[in-house]
Design an enzyme around this catalytic site. Structure first.
Site, PDB file in Angstrom:
ATOM      1  N   HIS A  64       0.817  -1.355   0.002  1.00 15.90           N
ATOM      2  CA  HIS A  64      -0.114   0.029   0.135  1.00 15.90           C
ATOM      3  C   HIS A  64       0.809   1.175  -0.058  1.00 15.90           C
ATOM      4  CE1 HIS A  64       0.937  -0.453   4.222  1.00 15.90           C
ATOM      5  NE2 HIS A  64       0.116   0.533   4.682  1.00 15.90           N
ATOM      6  N   ASP A  68       5.777   4.504   4.902  1.00 14.20           N
ATOM      7  CA  ASP A  68       6.863   3.557   5.694  1.00 14.20           C
ATOM      8  C   ASP A  68       6.875   2.202   4.878  1.00 14.20           C
ATOM      9  OD1 ASP A  68       4.194   3.204   6.522  1.00 14.20           O
ATOM     10  OD2 ASP A  68       4.682   2.169   8.170  1.00 14.20           O
ATOM     11  N   HIS A 272       6.373  -5.108  12.157  1.00 19.69           N
ATOM     12  CA  HIS A 272       5.682  -3.739  12.163  1.00 19.69           C
ATOM     13  C   HIS A 272       5.387  -3.053  13.478  1.00 19.69           C
ATOM     14  CE1 HIS A 272       2.714  -0.563  10.771  1.00 19.69           C
ATOM     15  NE2 HIS A 272       3.677  -0.568   9.590  1.00 19.69           N
TER      16      HIS A 272
HETATM   17 ZN   LIG Z   1       0.133   1.635   6.581  1.00 23.52          ZN
END
Ligand SMILES: [Zn+2]
Length: 305
Positions: A64, A68, A272
């Protein structure tokens, strides 16, 4: 021979790169093929630190368009240009990424010396993106603040290997060997039947890797996780921040473990991580309370699938 299938973590942090951790990027190696999943800003430096040859990457998958997960991409494409790459490169990613790349290179007057193909991903259902002779790559939808997909890399059924003793025992015709190796019984002109079960070794289990970059807690992901050996699932927060996780469309470590559990995957790799956590063991403890076979991803480490 069974080809190597592994993932190397180049970055596993969310939002702000701190505590020696870097933005998301990971390299999947299947045999001689290198696939890059997301490309956070420090990807090139991380690859250098961990002796990953970026020149071998021919396919890049972007989940996406939050920075980041792709701010390292323009830099990587530029470095390929400086290195005079000529091998074609394909990027799979959401709508708009090709425009971002093209605009960057238009204003920097960069002419790439290699063919760059862009394939738009669709965050609706399971979609086959790439088929190699050894594996297939699919995208599947994740529920995040903007269109987002996860990626599934599934090993393909290879040819069966013949049982040597059986070959020595009786003269097996060449045509029979080819048919048996592809998994079908063979009948010769005299009506003799050569059975796959008798002449070939059973096929090894096919391996699958699943990558869930950014998503709100969604147990329905289980429909895409059948027979997954290793699941990388975002675990941005701890349980006491579950509300924050929901409002930002992220997950807690415990929720990642819930998904691993309902998906019946073999192993869960957490990543993450929010910059608020210096130490990650508490996240691991929370995940393990739900799904014991959980591990923390570590940058520079490779995990066999
Ligand atoms: Zn995101």
């Amino acid at each position: 021979m069974i080809p190597d299938f592994e993932v190397t973590i180049l970055g596993n942090t969310s939002s702000i790169p701190v505590h020696g951790r870097h933005h998301t990027a990971q390299l999947v190696r299947f045999g001689q093929d290198f696939l890059l999943l997301d490309c956070g800003e420090a990807m090139q430096l991380q690859a250098r630190a961990f002796k990953v040859k970026v020149s071998k990457i021919n396919h890049i998958f972007i989940s996406h368009l939050h920075g980041d997960h792709y701010y390292g991409l323009i830099g990587l494409l530029s470095s390929y240009s400086l290195a005079k790459r000529t091998t074609p490169l394909t990027i799979f990613g959401p709508r708009g990424l090709d425009e971002i790349i093209t605009t960057n290179f238009r204003y920097s007057n960069t002419k790439l010396p290699y063919p760059l193909h862009f394939v738009e991903t669709c965050d609706d259902g399971l979609n086959l993106l790439l088929e190699d002779k050894l594996y297939k790559v699919y995208s599947f939808p994740l529920n995040h603040r903007i269109p987002t997909t996860g990626f599934l890399i599934r090993e393909k059924q290879g040819l069966r290997s013949m049982i040597k003793e059986k070959l020595q025992e009786s003269k097996v015709p060449l045509a029979a060997i080819q048919t048996l190796r592809s998994g079908r019984d063979f009948t010769d002109q005299n009506g003799k039947i050569y059975k796959v079960k008798e002449y070939t070794h059973p096929l090894p289990a096919l391996r699958t890797y699943a990558y869930c970059s950014d998503t709100i807690f969604n147990p329905e992901l289980k429909q895409y996780l059948k027979n997954v050996d290793l699941l990388y699932h975002e675990s941005t927060f701890m349980d006491d921040n579950a509300e924050r996780a929901a409002t930002t469309f992220h997950c807690t470590a415990k929720q990642a473990a819930e998904v691993a559990k309902v998906g019946k995957v073999k192993k869960l790799l957490l990543g993450h991580f929010s910059s608020r956590y210096l130490h990650l063991e508490p996240l691991l403890d929370e995940a393990k309370s739900v799904f014991p076979n959980s591990i923390l991803s570590e940058e520079g480490q490779s995990y066999s699938i």
